[in-house]
Write a protein that holds these residues in place. Sequence first.
Motif: not given
Length: 529
Positions: A133-145
């Motif tokens: 759970y702590c290492e999960m990445d957010s695709h939406e966050e990467k796309l926003h960046k």
Amino acid sequence: MVVLAASIVTKSGKVLVSRQFVDMSRIRIEGLLAAFPKLVGTGKQHTYVETENVRYVYQPIEALYLLLVTNKQSNILEDLETLRLLSKLVPEYSYSLDEEGICMTGFELIFAFDEVISLGHKENVTIAQVKQYCEMDSHEEKLHKLVLQSKINETKDVMKRKASEIDKSKIEKNRAEKGGYISLQSMGSGRIENGFSDMSISGGGGFGSGSGFGLSTDVESFSSKSKGRPPSSATAPPKGLGMQLGKSQRTNQFLESLKAEGEVIIEDVKPKAGQPRSAAPPPTDPITLTVEEKLNVTLKRDGGMSNFDVQGTLSLQILNQEDALIQVQIETGGNPAILFKPHPNMNKELFTSENILGLKDPNRPFPTGQAGDAGGVGLLKWRMQSADESMVPLSINCWPSVSGNETYVSIEYEASSMFDLRNVVISVPLPALREAPSVRQIDGEWRYDSRNSVLEWSILLIDNSNRSGSMEFVVPPADSSAFFPISVRFSAASTYSDLKVVNILPLRGGPSPKFSQRTVLTAENYQVV
């Protein structure tokens, strides 16, 4: 159960990591944590303490405490189960279970605590699930960046185009208004060269109306032919160059004044065209083990020693994942005064019986990373304290004496034959001086830092050829205490533990991978007081 807070504190009561799970004032939580060290007694077998309002459930982790603050109505068995789960998570995120290691991974530990405890109640999770759970990445966050960075790059391109258009419009405006005369004179020569002859533009007859050559044509000819020409001695500097030269001259004067005050100025030298930038050489060995000892010594100015402490670590760096399933076989110098302590994830029985460092789970590989990463993976640490003055690698004697209107200061060093010391710097504080001290005699080099009023005595290498040395300098009258404390820095390529890596044992079979060992002893806090 209701967990009010989860914290990691030192035995003196200093809070390193703390996470609050219920709506409670910060002052209240800080008061509860501050009261904990006073409630913990020595020699008690249980690991909980109850007060009138709350219950402290704690577990020692080396020199620290992992602490849960709960209400008195909570189930003590569930509290202990939660505490055990958190105690297993702490080594997963912090490879060094000391104050420095916990503080460096404080945010990761707080995130892990949040996954275990939600609104004061324990979640039904395992260690593997918490890490996932702590290492999960957010695709939406990467796309926003990515979108944000694209907008920033587009804005920079628009700014460059606008700046270029403004510069071009200014040039065209100057040419149109002044007919090119000022721009030609500012470029220096005052003459125009064409394919046939030199024509002066200062007189009225240089250009005839029937010459057939327009002014714009001659200007373009001059611009095209003057490219690459070295300027003549009579050429005036271009517009703005005088300001640049004046600015550069003022900068150089400022740097020279800093150098005169004793500051070390590192000049930024640009590489020549086609010359690659200097970079650290790439690692040649897939596995690197670093043996590092830090020395803390306090010597008395009248002789004797008040503190001697050595703290050592053995760290591991692995480049490739395929080399991570290994064990490390070591050999110690057999000094009984040194106490070795392996990492909690290491198999202590294997280390005690065979001097082999391996993980408790033999199927679990070591973490990997690029060479040069800070610290690496800590495998082993040790400590040595002694009251024997013969263990001191370098002793300093300082003799100030006042004679008339001057103070003569004689300093001498004596180095033990145990180590060859490198890059030795002996820093002697001085009273505030208007000028640098007068150094009469010195074995080595010296530098005066006028800003900090410190005289630095440097010896590049102390070996069998110069186990002793001296320096003498003169300053205005001053009290003898003004020359203390004296600080010393140095390093050595051997250690007190004499720990060596004998072999790397691959758990999957096959030949042992190639490895290198780095050994260094550094003076972390070395003073004469």
